[in-house]
Design a protein around this motif. Structure first.
Motif, short mmCIF file in Angstrom:
data_model
loop_
_atom_site.label_atom_id
_atom_site.label_comp_id
_atom_site.label_asym_id
_atom_site.label_seq_id
_atom_site.Cartn_x
_atom_site.Cartn_y
_atom_site.Cartn_z
N SER A 384 39.13 37.93 44.89
CA SER A 384 40.38 38.67 44.76
C SER A 384 40.26 40.05 45.40
O SER A 384 41.18 40.49 46.12
N ARG A 385 39.16 40.73 45.16
CA ARG A 385 38.97 42.05 45.75
C ARG A 385 38.90 41.97 47.27
O ARG A 385 39.43 42.85 47.97
N ARG A 386 38.28 40.92 47.78
CA ARG A 386 38.21 40.75 49.24
C ARG A 386 39.61 40.61 49.83
O ARG A 386 39.95 41.26 50.84
N ASP A 387 40.43 39.77 49.21
CA ASP A 387 41.79 39.59 49.73
C ASP A 387 42.63 40.85 49.54
O ASP A 387 43.44 41.19 50.42
N LEU A 388 42.48 41.54 48.42
CA LEU A 388 43.22 42.78 48.23
C LEU A 388 42.84 43.83 49.26
O LEU A 388 43.70 44.57 49.77
N ARG A 389 41.57 43.88 49.60
CA ARG A 389 41.12 44.82 50.63
C ARG A 389 41.76 44.49 51.97
O ARG A 389 42.24 45.37 52.69
N ALA A 390 41.79 43.21 52.31
CA ALA A 390 42.37 42.80 53.59
C ALA A 390 43.87 43.03 53.63
O ALA A 390 44.43 43.40 54.67
N ALA A 391 44.55 42.83 52.51
CA ALA A 391 46.01 42.94 52.49
C ALA A 391 46.48 44.38 52.37
O ALA A 391 47.47 44.77 53.01
N THR A 392 45.79 45.19 51.54
CA THR A 392 46.31 46.52 51.20
C THR A 392 45.38 47.66 51.57
O THR A 392 45.78 48.82 51.49
N GLY A 393 44.13 47.35 51.91
CA GLY A 393 43.15 48.40 52.17
C GLY A 393 42.46 48.90 50.92
O GLY A 393 41.61 49.81 50.98
N LEU A 394 42.78 48.33 49.76
CA LEU A 394 42.18 48.77 48.50
C LEU A 394 40.70 48.39 48.46
O LEU A 394 40.36 47.21 48.42
N ASP A 395 39.83 49.39 48.44
CA ASP A 395 38.39 49.12 48.49
C ASP A 395 37.65 49.77 47.34
O ASP A 395 36.42 49.81 47.32
N ALA A 396 38.39 50.31 46.36
CA ALA A 396 37.75 50.98 45.23
C ALA A 396 37.10 49.96 44.31
O ALA A 396 37.44 48.77 44.31
N VAL A 397 36.16 50.44 43.52
CA VAL A 397 35.51 49.60 42.50
C VAL A 397 36.35 49.67 41.23
O VAL A 397 36.66 50.76 40.73
N PRO A 398 36.76 48.54 40.68
CA PRO A 398 37.60 48.58 39.49
C PRO A 398 36.85 49.09 38.27
O PRO A 398 35.63 48.91 38.13
N LEU A 399 37.60 49.70 37.36
CA LEU A 399 37.04 50.14 36.08
C LEU A 399 36.70 48.95 35.20
O LEU A 399 35.65 48.90 34.56
N ARG A 400 37.62 47.99 35.15
CA ARG A 400 37.46 46.80 34.33
C ARG A 400 38.12 45.62 35.06
O ARG A 400 39.06 45.80 35.84
N THR A 401 37.64 44.43 34.75
CA THR A 401 38.28 43.21 35.25
C THR A 401 38.34 42.18 34.13
O THR A 401 37.50 42.18 33.23
N ARG A 402 39.35 41.33 34.20
CA ARG A 402 39.47 40.21 33.26
C ARG A 402 39.95 38.99 34.01
O ARG A 402 40.85 39.08 34.85
N VAL A 403 39.36 37.85 33.71
CA VAL A 403 39.80 36.58 34.28
C VAL A 403 40.32 35.70 33.15
O VAL A 403 39.61 35.46 32.16
N THR A 404 41.56 35.27 33.29
CA THR A 404 42.18 34.40 32.29
C THR A 404 42.48 33.06 32.96
O THR A 404 43.23 33.01 33.94
N ARG A 405 41.88 32.01 32.46
CA ARG A 405 42.06 30.68 33.06
C ARG A 405 43.08 29.87 32.28
O ARG A 405 43.03 29.81 31.05
N TRP A 406 44.00 29.26 33.03
CA TRP A 406 45.00 28.40 32.44
C TRP A 406 44.78 26.99 32.97
O TRP A 406 45.38 26.58 33.97
N ASP A 407 43.87 26.27 32.32
CA ASP A 407 43.56 24.91 32.73
C ASP A 407 44.71 23.98 32.33
O ASP A 407 45.11 23.93 31.17
N GLY A 408 45.23 23.24 33.31
CA GLY A 408 46.37 22.38 33.03
C GLY A 408 47.56 23.17 32.53
O GLY A 408 48.28 22.74 31.64
N GLY A 409 47.80 24.33 33.13
CA GLY A 409 48.80 25.24 32.60
C GLY A 409 50.23 24.96 33.02
O GLY A 409 51.16 25.31 32.30
N LEU A 410 50.42 24.35 34.20
CA LEU A 410 51.78 24.22 34.72
C LEU A 410 52.11 22.77 35.04
O LEU A 410 51.50 22.17 35.93
#
Length: 484
Positions: A384-410
């Motif tokens: 995600s950070r790689r794509d955000l860097r390519a799309a927006t130039g955002l290259d900072a290190v995040p303070l916190r990250t969270r991954v929420t998985r929705w298995d069979g969600g939709l």
């Protein structure tokens, strides 16, 4: 339970997502006694409030369509009226062909009425292909048709790849070439049935909307997160005397000789006059297998897509972002993420919680994409950070990250979904005191789920009269209960 709400009958609602909770809320209004069974240790289903870096956020769905009344009405009924919030900005972009480009206006779920304003998104050949739509012979949609196949035939594959796919993917995490136009974009399906060209159909819808302009925002959120809605509904259910049991899976649903229902709730046996099944299709199929094998077979055929949400918090001083509320990503461009929301830009209440923190999130995963979701959380954050860097130039290190998985969600709505839903309801209708609702039927959005709950309660309101009439002369079903 009479239409006037004077009779108190016992109803069990299986499922504590927003559909099940909305059904319980409505049943209590009608005078029923209600028990809600939820297998998970919390209510809310795909609506989940959380926090990151001390800021409250949504870890599931973050907004609800305000042009439909059901979800907003429910929020008002349970005391959230003063916390409803429109987006601070609704200007979104497409990340395509190596740049963030403004999302074009004048389309219906990505289907344009004209080639105007699509330069840069589509090639010259793609723009010309749209203009040829008016000269093509009429294409019949029949009883149903895949959105992607129909649009590609009329306007070319580029429109599907660059516009329709990212928008449909944001709703269903699905494949436009499988998704039903009748179920997913019904207004376009109906317009296509009566107009010669697709662009003409889109313009007709736009003209109709212009003659009766809607007021107010298209979408609304809730201060503290849309995930607080099911919590407020659950509190209302309990305040009215309803019982909600979490960590309590339901099984063994059976008709009784007296015309009611018996089921297991963990290690308890419950008896009820009626049951609302408000769980995803696989769980509903398992519950209905004995008493309605036809409905169970149809529900087992419903497929689901899995996805993950990556939430990232940055120091605002380190994280300059482009204008707007975020961007969508066409799969054809080969990136990992399918969308990003600049949450602190989109929702003023998030920015106000800590002005020094900037929150954004990305979504990963579409129908059939299992390999990417097999990656661990750290990999999804890095991608995600790689794509955000390519799309927006955002290259900072995040303070916190969270991954929420929705298995069979939709749940997926392929061609013929409407007919499958009709068959399910036909089977269920043969059993008095039984109804189904939820995202697997008439729409995956919050308003659609609430509407399906209201419809289920409406069916039961009249149906319980029939239950009492059956008591004196129960009909033996081949499955051991009274009913079919």
């Amino acid at each position: 339970m009479s239409a006037t709400g004077t009779d108190t009958r016992q109803v069990v609602v299986v499922g504590g997502g927003i559909a099940g909770l909305a059904a319980a809320h409505r049943l209590l209004e009608r005078g029923a006694r209600v028990t809600v069974l939820e297998a998970a240790d919390r209510v809310g289903g795909k609506l989940l409030p959380g926090e990151i870096a001390g800021v409250r956020v949504d870890l599931g769905a973050e907004s609800m369509l305000a042009r439909r009344p059901e979800a907003v009405g429910l929020a008002r009924e349970v005391g959230l009226a003063d916390r409803l919030r429109p987006p601070a900005t609704a200007t979104a972009s497409l990340w395509t062909r190596g740049a963030l480009r403004p999302m074009p206006k004048g389309h219906v779920m990505g289907v344009p009425g004209t080639a105007a304003a699509l330069a840069g998104i589509l090639s010259a050949e793609g723009l010309a292909r749209i203009e040829r739509d008016a000269d093509l012979p009429r294409t019949e949609v029949g009883d149903d048709v895949a959105v992607g196949a129909y649009v590609a035939e009329r306007l070319g594959r580029e429109v599907v790849d660059r516009l329709v796919e990212p928008l449909l993917g944001g709703v269903y995490a699905g494949d436009a070439h499988r998704i039903s136009m009748r179920s997913a974009v019904p207004q376009l399906f109906e317009a296509a049935r009566t107009h010669t060209s697709l662009t003409e159909a889109v313009r007709a819808l736009q003209d109709r909307a212009a003659r009766t302009p809607a007021t107010g925002p298209v979408f609304l959120g809730i201060e503290g997160g849309v995930g607080t809605l099911p919590l407020a509904v659950a509190a209302s259910v309990r305040a009215r005397g309803g019982e909600i049991l979490t960590g309590t899976p339901a099984s063994g649903l059976r008709r009784t000789p007296e015309g009611g229902w018996r089921l297991l709730a963990g290690d308890r046996v419950l008896h009820a006059d009626a049951v609302v099944v408000a769980v995803p299709a696989p769980a509903a199929a398992a519950l209905l297998e004995t008493e309605s094998p036809g409905a169970a077979a149809e529900l087992r055929a419903v497929e689901y897509a899995s996805m993950a949400l990556v939430t990232l918090a940055y120091r605002r001083a380190d994280a300059a972002l482009p204008e707007g509320s975020g961007f969508l990503v066409p799969p054809v461009d080969g990136h990992t993420i399918k969308a990003s929301t600049f949450a602190s830009r989109k929702w003023g209440w998030i920015a106000e919680e800590d002005p020094d923190v900037l929150v954004l999130r990305t979504s990963v995963g579409r129908y059939g994409e299992t390999e990417i979701l097999d990656r661990d959380d750290a990999d999804l954050v890095d991608l995600s950070r790689r794509d955000l860097r390519a799309a927006t130039g955002l290259d900072a290190v995040p303070l916190r990250t969270r991954v929420t998985r929705w298995d069979g969600g939709l749940p997926q709505y392929p061609v013929g979904h409407h007919a499958r839903v009709a068959r399910v309801r036909d089977h269920v209708a043969r059993l008095p005191g039984l109804a189904v609702c939820g995202a697997a039927y008439d729409g995956v959005g919050i308003p659609a789920c609430v509407a399906s709950a209201d419809a289920a309660v409406d069916r039961l309101t009249g149906g319980l009269t029939a239950v009492r009439e059956l008591t004196a002369h129960p009909v033996r079903s081949p499955h051991g209960g009274a009913g079919e």
